[in-house]
Write a protein that holds these residues in place. Structure first.
Motif, PDB file in Angstrom:
ATOM      1  N   SER A 172      40.073  38.744  35.306  1.00 23.66           N
ATOM      2  CA  SER A 172      38.695  38.477  35.723  1.00 23.66           C
ATOM      3  C   SER A 172      38.101  39.757  36.280  1.00 23.66           C
ATOM      4  O   SER A 172      38.819  40.703  36.619  1.00 23.66           O
ATOM      5  CB  SER A 172      38.649  37.375  36.792  1.00 23.66           C
ATOM      6  OG  SER A 172      39.284  37.807  37.991  1.00 23.66           O
ATOM      7  N   THR A 173      36.768  39.809  36.362  1.00 26.09           N
ATOM      8  CA  THR A 173      36.065  40.977  36.887  1.00 26.09           C
ATOM      9  C   THR A 173      35.269  40.584  38.110  1.00 26.09           C
ATOM     10  O   THR A 173      34.757  39.450  38.200  1.00 26.09           O
ATOM     11  CB  THR A 173      35.130  41.592  35.828  1.00 26.09           C
ATOM     12  OG1 THR A 173      34.439  42.697  36.401  1.00 26.09           O
ATOM     13  CG2 THR A 173      34.135  40.570  35.309  1.00 26.09           C
ATOM     14  N   SER A 174      35.150  41.524  39.049  1.00 27.14           N
ATOM     15  CA  SER A 174      34.385  41.246  40.262  1.00 27.14           C
ATOM     16  C   SER A 174      32.885  41.400  40.029  1.00 27.14           C
ATOM     17  O   SER A 174      32.078  40.903  40.811  1.00 27.14           O
ATOM     18  CB  SER A 174      34.829  42.181  41.390  1.00 27.14           C
ATOM     19  OG  SER A 174      34.524  43.543  41.061  1.00 27.14           O
ATOM     20  N   ASP A 175      32.477  42.101  38.953  1.00 27.47           N
ATOM     21  CA  ASP A 175      31.054  42.362  38.704  1.00 27.47           C
ATOM     22  C   ASP A 175      30.835  42.558  37.207  1.00 27.47           C
ATOM     23  O   ASP A 175      31.015  43.652  36.674  1.00 27.47           O
ATOM     24  CB  ASP A 175      30.597  43.596  39.478  1.00 27.47           C
ATOM     25  CG  ASP A 175      29.078  43.782  39.448  1.00 27.47           C
ATOM     26  OD1 ASP A 175      28.416  43.100  38.642  1.00 27.47           O
ATOM     27  OD2 ASP A 175      28.572  44.613  40.223  1.00 27.47           O
ATOM     28  N   ALA A 195      33.844  48.150  39.343  1.00 24.50           N
ATOM     29  CA  ALA A 195      34.223  46.741  39.302  1.00 24.50           C
ATOM     30  C   ALA A 195      35.732  46.656  39.498  1.00 24.50           C
ATOM     31  O   ALA A 195      36.477  47.528  39.041  1.00 24.50           O
ATOM     32  CB  ALA A 195      33.823  46.091  37.979  1.00 24.50           C
ATOM     33  N   THR A 196      36.175  45.620  40.191  1.00 17.89           N
ATOM     34  CA  THR A 196      37.610  45.378  40.381  1.00 17.89           C
ATOM     35  C   THR A 196      38.072  44.354  39.353  1.00 17.89           C
ATOM     36  O   THR A 196      37.539  43.236  39.305  1.00 17.89           O
ATOM     37  CB  THR A 196      37.906  44.875  41.795  1.00 17.89           C
ATOM     38  OG1 THR A 196      37.512  45.862  42.739  1.00 17.89           O
ATOM     39  CG2 THR A 196      39.401  44.596  41.960  1.00 17.89           C
ATOM     40  N   SER A 198      40.943  41.917  38.173  1.00 13.09           N
ATOM     41  CA  SER A 198      42.102  41.208  38.713  1.00 13.09           C
ATOM     42  C   SER A 198      42.904  40.583  37.586  1.00 13.09           C
ATOM     43  O   SER A 198      42.346  40.082  36.604  1.00 13.09           O
ATOM     44  CB  SER A 198      41.669  40.119  39.700  1.00 13.09           C
ATOM     45  OG  SER A 198      40.989  40.685  40.802  1.00 13.09           O
ATOM     46  N   THR A 211      45.534  44.280  40.804  1.00 11.78           N
ATOM     47  CA  THR A 211      44.144  44.670  40.611  1.00 11.78           C
ATOM     48  C   THR A 211      44.049  46.108  40.119  1.00 11.78           C
ATOM     49  O   THR A 211      44.961  46.917  40.333  1.00 11.78           O
ATOM     50  CB  THR A 211      43.333  44.549  41.916  1.00 11.78           C
ATOM     51  OG1 THR A 211      43.917  45.393  42.917  1.00 11.78           O
ATOM     52  CG2 THR A 211      43.307  43.116  42.407  1.00 11.78           C
TER      53      THR A 211
END
Length: 491
Positions: A172-175, A195-196, A198, A211
């Motif tokens: 998944s992506t944080s942004d 973007a982080t 995960s 991450t």
């Protein structure tokens, strides 16, 4: 049922009854007291694992095979103490694989007898494979907008060995406005920023996460094209890199390009006839506004340099972002400050570390995590610079896997960037051999080392052996690879 005492007295009783021999009578003799005649061990054979125990039971018997109580303990000896030892109470401990004979000697009541038991010592059973760590590589990276970056999530066991046959990790992506990520870990840059990403994987009831910090850069072209007409310049604004070139092509009639302020080399373009083109090259960064004096349409050229500004502390990555450690074992964490472009920064203050659960894991000022008790803890690193504080964390799982049993020798390999096994236990006077593969490694002890001291950088295919004459705990690391640690316990 027999009654030997009465049979023995019967003739005399009969004579007395018949009047012969007068009135004299006799009594039955006392049975003789039991005396020790032989010694037996049970069982007479068996199997014991290295590091495990096996109990032998002695039995003192009389002349007719009855077990006797109150016998003293026999004396025990092992035919090969290097394979199995035996204690005064008959407890046998496996030391090394092989066959050994245990002899018991009992002297009691003037009688001495021996008994033996043959035991087979087997190698220790391999510890069960435990899903301990999910490694995400790279753990930080840069990708241009519109380009892609492949991330690889690798599950590993407690020895740092990659596990196969597990399901794929989820991502998944944080942004998503900065970067997206596919189900297979392919990151696509969307727009400039960070973007982080995960990754997580569940197997055997255990979930591990990792991450990666991804920085997306905006690619600035080195050339741009503008069309001109009475309807206006299209596009009205273009961006090029420093030393980039813009070309104007007129589609309907004559137009000019007159600069409103700063101008590129060559200055204004006084007249461009229909169907013709003219170019200008922009050496310096800045915004260049222009217009057409014939029709009033306007436009601009934005020139950007490769430099995106002075480095600013933007994030802090901790590697590994998750991991496992045994009770009493250690794991080195590394905190890396990064700027707005995702590049590692130097010259900043050292990170400070803290633990969410010191009853499970502690952490030193240098980021060395020590397992205390089974459970989980979050280790947080913090760096402060220029009034800005950034944090990063690592999820740590502590297990109670027992250390391998004591042996006289042990071998450690390097199939990955990890020592395998990370913990070995040997007897005082024993030795450990490091067999190097995969990459160049060294063995550098944290304190007093064994005979011969540290093992210098050793290329793949090489090996080195060190002897440990003194009991104690010897922690070591490979200084070439952060987090690559091991321990030798000498009993």
């Amino acid at each position: 049922m027999r009654y030997p005492q009465y049979l023995a007295a019967a003739p005399l009783a009969f004579l007395a009854a018949c009047g012969g021999g007068g009135a004299a009578t006799t009594t039955a003799p006392e049975p003789p007291a039991s005396t020790f005649a032989s010694l037996a061990l049970t069982p007479t054979s068996g199997t014991v694992e290295v590091g495990r125990t096996f109990v032998l039971t002695p039995q003192a018997r009389d002349g007719i095979g009855n077990e006797m109580a109150g016998a003293p303990a026999p004396a025990y000896t092992s035919s090969d103490p290097a394979r199995a030892t035996v204690a005064a109470d008959g407890v046998v401990t496996g030391v090394a694989a092989g066959t050994v004979t245990i002899t018991a000697v009992l002297a009691w009541g003037g009688v001495t007898d021996t008994a033996t038991a043959t035991l087979t010592v087997t190698p220790p059973a391999a510890p069960p494979t435990t899903f301990t760590l999910l490694a995400l590589t790279p753990d930080a990276g840069t990708v241009a907008a519109g380009a892609t970056l492949q991330l690889q999530a690798t599950p590993k066991d407690q020895a740092g060995t990659a596990l196969t046959g597990l399901p794929g990790a989820s991502f998944s992506t944080s942004d998503a406005t900065k970067a997206t990520v596919s189900a297979s870990g392919v990151v696509t840059g969307v727009s400039a920023g960070t973007a982080t990403i995960s990754a997580w994987l569940t197997w055997g009831g255990v979930t591990r996460t990792a991450t990666a910090l991804v920085t997306v850069t905006q690619v600035v072209p080195t050339a741009a094209a503008v069309t001109g007409s009475k309807a206006g310049f299209s596009p009205a604004s273009v961006a090029v890199a420093a030393s980039g070139t813009v070309t104007w092509t007129m589609t309907d009639e004559e137009h000019d390009v007159i600069w409103d302020g700063a101008a590129p080399a060559g200055g204004n373009i006084p007249r461009i006839t229909k169907g013709s083109s003219a170019s200008r090259t922009f050496a310096a960064a800045g915004t260049y506004a222009y217009h057409c004096t014939r029709h009033g349409e306007t436009g601009s050229v934005v020139v950007k340099t490769a430099q995106t500004g002075a480095p600013v502390l933007t994030s802090l990555s901790v590697s590994p972002s998750s991991g496992g450690v045994q009770v009493g074992g250690t794991l080195q964490l590394t905190a890396t400050p990064r700027d707005q472009n995702g590049a590692a920064m130097s010259g900043l203050p050292a990170a400070s570390f803290s633990t969410s659960n010191p009853a499970v894991a502690t952490v030193s000022a240098a980021g060395v995590v020590t397992g205390v008790a089974a459970g989980t803890a979050t280790i947080t690193a913090t760096v402060t610079s220029g009034g800005v504080a950034k944090t990063g964390s690592a999820a740590i799982t502590v297990t109670t896997t027992a250390p391998p049993p004591s042996t006289s020798t042990a071998t450690v390999t390097t199939p990955t960037i990890a020592f395998s096994p990370p913990l070995v236990t040997i007897q005082a006077g024993g030795s450990v051999t490091w067999r190097i593969s995969g990459a160049t490694h060294n063995v550098t002890f944290a304190g007093p080392g064994p005979t011969g001291g540290n093992v210098p950088d050793t290329s793949p295919g090489g090996s080195a052996t060190r002897t440990f004459p003194t009991a104690g705990t010897y922690d070591y690391q490979c200084t070439r690879h952060n987090g690559m640690t091991g321990r030798v316990v000498v009993q």
